[in-house]
Scaffold this active site. Structure first.
Site, PDB file in Angstrom:
ATOM      1  N   ASP A 109     -59.433  12.526   6.962  1.00 47.29           N
ATOM      2  CA  ASP A 109     -58.732  13.641   6.328  1.00 47.29           C
ATOM      3  C   ASP A 109     -57.540  13.047   5.572  1.00 47.29           C
ATOM      4  O   ASP A 109     -57.702  12.539   4.469  1.00 47.29           O
ATOM      5  CB  ASP A 109     -58.329  14.618   7.436  1.00 47.29           C
ATOM      6  N   PHE A 158     -61.259  23.128   7.167  1.00 40.24           N
ATOM      7  CA  PHE A 158     -61.258  22.649   8.551  1.00 40.24           C
ATOM      8  C   PHE A 158     -62.620  22.945   9.168  1.00 40.24           C
ATOM      9  O   PHE A 158     -63.023  24.096   9.279  1.00 40.24           O
ATOM     10  CB  PHE A 158     -60.138  23.304   9.362  1.00 40.24           C
ATOM     11  N   ASP A 165     -63.873  19.405  16.973  1.00 41.43           N
ATOM     12  CA  ASP A 165     -63.450  20.541  17.793  1.00 41.43           C
ATOM     13  C   ASP A 165     -62.449  21.444  17.101  1.00 41.43           C
ATOM     14  O   ASP A 165     -61.827  21.078  16.100  1.00 41.43           O
ATOM     15  CB  ASP A 165     -62.785  20.028  19.075  1.00 41.43           C
ATOM     16  N   ARG A 171     -67.510  21.280  19.903  1.00 40.27           N
ATOM     17  CA  ARG A 171     -67.999  19.912  19.676  1.00 40.27           C
ATOM     18  C   ARG A 171     -69.513  19.836  19.840  1.00 40.27           C
ATOM     19  O   ARG A 171     -70.160  18.967  19.276  1.00 40.27           O
ATOM     20  CB  ARG A 171     -67.367  18.940  20.684  1.00 40.27           C
TER      21      ARG A 171
HETATM   22  P1  5GP Z   1     -56.456  12.089   9.617  1.00 37.49           P
HETATM   23  O1  5GP Z   1     -55.539  11.184  10.375  1.00 37.49           O
HETATM   24  O2  5GP Z   1     -57.403  11.364   8.685  1.00 37.49           O
HETATM   25  O3  5GP Z   1     -55.714  13.190   8.917  1.00 37.49           O
HETATM   26  O4  5GP Z   1     -57.313  12.885  10.656  1.00 37.49           O
HETATM   27  C1  5GP Z   1     -58.147  12.273  11.524  1.00 37.49           C
HETATM   28  C2  5GP Z   1     -58.491  13.151  12.684  1.00 37.49           C
HETATM   29  O5  5GP Z   1     -58.068  14.513  12.521  1.00 37.49           O
HETATM   30  C3  5GP Z   1     -59.986  13.211  12.820  1.00 37.49           C
HETATM   31  O6  5GP Z   1     -60.498  12.114  13.546  1.00 37.49           O
HETATM   32  C4  5GP Z   1     -60.166  14.540  13.522  1.00 37.49           C
HETATM   33  O7  5GP Z   1     -59.971  14.366  14.897  1.00 37.49           O
HETATM   34  C5  5GP Z   1     -59.048  15.390  12.963  1.00 37.49           C
HETATM   35  N1  5GP Z   1     -59.536  16.203  11.834  1.00 37.49           N
HETATM   36  C6  5GP Z   1     -59.293  16.015  10.511  1.00 37.49           C
HETATM   37  N2  5GP Z   1     -59.918  16.952   9.772  1.00 37.49           N
HETATM   38  C7  5GP Z   1     -60.579  17.731  10.638  1.00 37.49           C
HETATM   39  C8  5GP Z   1     -61.447  18.886  10.491  1.00 37.49           C
HETATM   40  O8  5GP Z   1     -61.744  19.392   9.399  1.00 37.49           O
HETATM   41  N3  5GP Z   1     -61.937  19.411  11.646  1.00 37.49           N
HETATM   42  C9  5GP Z   1     -61.649  18.904  12.879  1.00 37.49           C
HETATM   43  N4  5GP Z   1     -62.192  19.513  13.931  1.00 37.49           N
HETATM   44  N5  5GP Z   1     -60.860  17.837  13.059  1.00 37.49           N
HETATM   45  C10 5GP Z   1     -60.333  17.256  11.945  1.00 37.49           C
END
Ligand code: 5GP
Length: 190
Positions: A109, A158, A165, A171
């Site tokens: 993300d 999201f 989750d 999940r």
């Molecule tokens: P980042 O550090 O890249 O922003 O986010 C990484 C973590 O955020 C992912 O491994 C996941 O756990 C959570 N995450 C990011 N986007 C999503 C999403 O759209 N749905 C869910 N359930 N978790 C997300």
């Protein structure tokens, strides 16, 4: 209403079906198998969201693979936003020095979590370090991450399911989808 019915009833839209995900995982596994042919590979995955992807991907790779699992928590964020502050809850169980390592991620993300992880794993002196993610949301990237294998690029929504989750639920969905707006406010509210 049964538990099963309410699980699916909370989903507003299916983004990726079970068949689409499984076909992509097979294709990624074949590509990885070809790229690393003749080299033993270590897959490092991050609990808990990557669990279904890791389980399916490792079986789609026709090579001798080792696996290891880490668990990290990002704190200071919310249920739907990552903060970039990462704490290691479970470290690698074995050395990855001089090994070819592939990080298996559920979703990228902002990239903050993976950015931390890549720097941490590089410090362990692997022979090589690459990244495989099932889902990529490039619209929200805050740090540049060189992703070697991407399953699906998805819009800035999201998503839940196939490991991902919301409030530790959903999940176990076999597909990836978006929840109904009222579900987010319900869980967030208590
Ligand atoms: P980042 O550090 O890249 O922003 O986010 C990484 C973590 O955020 C992912 O491994 C996941 O756990 C959570 N995450 C990011 N986007 C999503 C999403 O759209 N749905 C869910 N359930 N978790 C997300």
């Amino acid at each position: 209403m049964s538990e099963d019915a309410s699980l699916h009833a909370d989903v507003a839209e299916i983004l990726l079906t079970e068949d689409e995900i499984q076909a992509k995982v097979r294709a990624l596994g074949a590509q990885i198998g070809a790229d690393y042919a003749g080299r033993p590979l270590t897959l490092v995955s991050v609990l808990k969201g990557s669990l279904p992807f890791m389980a399916d991907l490792m079986r789609a790779i026709e090579l001798p693979v080792r696996i290891d699992l880490m668990e990290v928590s990002s704190y200071g964020g919310s249920a739907t936003e990552s903060s970039g502050l990462v704490r290691i809850l479970k470290d690698l169980s074995a050395s990855i020095a001089d090994e070819d390592v592939l990080i298996v991620e559920d979703i990228i993300d902002t990239g903050l979590t993976l950015n931390y992880l890549v720097r941490y794993l590089r410090g362990k002196a692997p022979a090589s370090l690459r990244i495989c993610t099932l889902l990529d949301k490039p619209a929200r990237r805050l740090v540049e991450i060189p992703v070697d294998y991407t399953g699906f690029t998805i819009p800035d929504q999201f998503v839940v399911g196939y490991g991902l989750d919301y409030g530790e639920l959903y999940r176990n969905l076999r597909y990836v989808g978006v929840l109904k707006p009222e579900v987010y406010s319900e869980v967030a509210g208590g």
